[in-house]
Design a protein around this motif. Structure first.
Motif, mmCIF file in Angstrom:
data_model
loop_
_atom_site.group_PDB
_atom_site.id
_atom_site.type_symbol
_atom_site.label_atom_id
_atom_site.label_comp_id
_atom_site.label_asym_id
_atom_site.label_seq_id
_atom_site.Cartn_x
_atom_site.Cartn_y
_atom_site.Cartn_z
ATOM 1 N N LEU A 129 0.997 -1.025 -0.030
ATOM 2 C CA LEU A 129 -0.051 -0.096 -0.001
ATOM 3 C C LEU A 129 0.912 1.097 0.036
ATOM 4 O O LEU A 129 1.872 1.246 0.842
ATOM 5 C CB LEU A 129 -0.921 0.053 1.422
ATOM 6 N N TYR A 158 -3.775 6.757 -2.167
ATOM 7 C CA TYR A 158 -3.799 5.438 -1.546
ATOM 8 C C TYR A 158 -3.779 4.381 -2.785
ATOM 9 O O TYR A 158 -4.531 4.496 -3.614
ATOM 10 C CB TYR A 158 -4.869 4.909 -0.529
ATOM 11 N N ILE A 167 -4.611 1.490 6.596
ATOM 12 C CA ILE A 167 -3.569 0.214 6.818
ATOM 13 C C ILE A 167 -4.157 -0.651 7.437
ATOM 14 O O ILE A 167 -3.985 -1.878 7.260
ATOM 15 C CB ILE A 167 -2.523 1.063 7.596
ATOM 16 N N LYS A 214 -4.692 -4.559 6.070
ATOM 17 C CA LYS A 214 -3.912 -5.586 6.598
ATOM 18 C C LYS A 214 -4.784 -7.018 7.068
ATOM 19 O O LYS A 214 -4.290 -7.866 7.071
ATOM 20 C CB LYS A 214 -3.179 -4.970 7.952
ATOM 21 N N VAL A 258 3.830 -0.828 3.695
ATOM 22 C CA VAL A 258 3.249 0.491 3.645
ATOM 23 C C VAL A 258 4.159 1.261 3.376
ATOM 24 O O VAL A 258 5.191 1.271 4.008
ATOM 25 C CB VAL A 258 2.395 0.883 4.756
ATOM 26 N N THR A 308 5.087 -0.163 10.890
ATOM 27 C CA THR A 308 4.860 -0.714 9.499
ATOM 28 C C THR A 308 5.079 0.128 8.499
ATOM 29 O O THR A 308 4.747 -0.462 7.029
ATOM 30 C CB THR A 308 3.420 -1.345 9.483
ATOM 31 N N ILE A 309 5.450 1.048 8.415
ATOM 32 C CA ILE A 309 5.534 2.371 7.398
ATOM 33 C C ILE A 309 7.145 2.553 7.029
ATOM 34 O O ILE A 309 7.936 2.622 7.787
ATOM 35 C CB ILE A 309 4.713 3.519 7.916
#
Length: 262
Positions: free
Chosen positions: A132, A142, A210, A214, A222, A239-240
């Motif tokens: 993403l 997005y 997110i 997920k 991400v 997670t980014i």
């Protein structure tokens, strides 16, 4: 004769590997000009999308082999003349340009180049992962590209400055506020209420995307790019991947792909 052919092939291959790419990324507000050596960015400059200030300096500093132009705005005559005068071929990105990913967007002619370039840039770094891509600029976009290199599309929402301006423009008394200033979880006056509402609203929006993605793709990666920055809670932030130059990297990948550099 065979030795001569071998020397020529080796020289041509070495020349192509060392060729420099000029990437010109013209957005709604800013323009970026970057030089790439293969897949590595050598230098980048940013400025107004009405002038391309860094163009001549970079071209005089490095031996550029080829270039790519991607723009979401109509260019003025000065910029068009500067680009036409460049002594190397330019590839102008549009919906007919071959891509190193599969584009499943139903109307590719309306797809912003920055959206597909960001997806390509992320896919190049992690070619076998579901990704993403979130681009927080003039708009917040997005984009989803799967582990098989298929770009499925994405969503568009107003960016931070657009939200601040809309609250001011479409109401009778709300002031024009920006991101700089006192930040509170809940506003204690009109200014802090607007600032918290806009900035926390964006953070919750991004976090929601997110978490939702997920659930469907547990191994989702991400990427966050663009000019605006936000402070997420630790569970989301971990997670980014933050990459300010993701669009430029994607454009460079597309140029290399179109010139036979896999």
């Amino acid at each position: 004769m065979l030795q001569l052919l071998f020397f020529y092939f080796t020289f041509a291959l070495a020349k192509d590997e060392n060729a420099l790419n000029l990437i010109i990324d013209i957005g709604n507000t800013m323009a970026k000009v970057a030089l790439f050596d293969g897949g590595e960015m050598v230098e980048v400059s940013a400025g107004s999308n009405q002038s391309l200030e860094g163009l001549k300096a970079l071209c005089s500093k490095y031996p550029v082999d080829r270039g790519m132009v991607a723009t979401v705005v109509d260019l003025n005559e000065r910029i068009l003349a500067d680009l036409a005068a460049l002594p190397f071929p330019l590839l102008w990105l549009d919906h007919r340009t071959p891509l190193p990913v599969v584009n499943l967007y139903e109307t590719p002619e309306t797809l912003g180049y920055d959206r597909i370039a960001a997806a390509v840039g992320a896919h190049e770094q992690f070619p076998h992962r579901d990704i993403l891509v979130i681009d927080a600029g003039t708009c917040i976009t997005y984009e989803f590209i799967d582990s098989k290199g298929r770009y499925h599309g994405g969503n568009i929402s107003p960016g931070m400055q657009m939200r601040f301006k809309a609250l001011h423009r479409f109401t009778g008394r709300l002031p024009l506020v920006d991101a700089d200033g006192r930040k509170l979880p809940m506003g204690r006056d009109t200014e802090t209420a607007i600032r918290a509402g806009v900035m926390k609203g964006i953070e919750y929006e991004i976090s929601g995307y997110i978490e939702s993605m997920k659930h469907k793709y547990p191994e989702l990666l991400v990427f966050l790019t663009g000019g605006d920055e936000f402070s997420f809670d630790s569970t989301v932030k971990s997670t980014i991947f933050a990459d300010r130059f993701l669009v430029l990297k994607g454009l460079n990948r597309i140029l290399n792909y179109n010139n036979g550099r896999i």
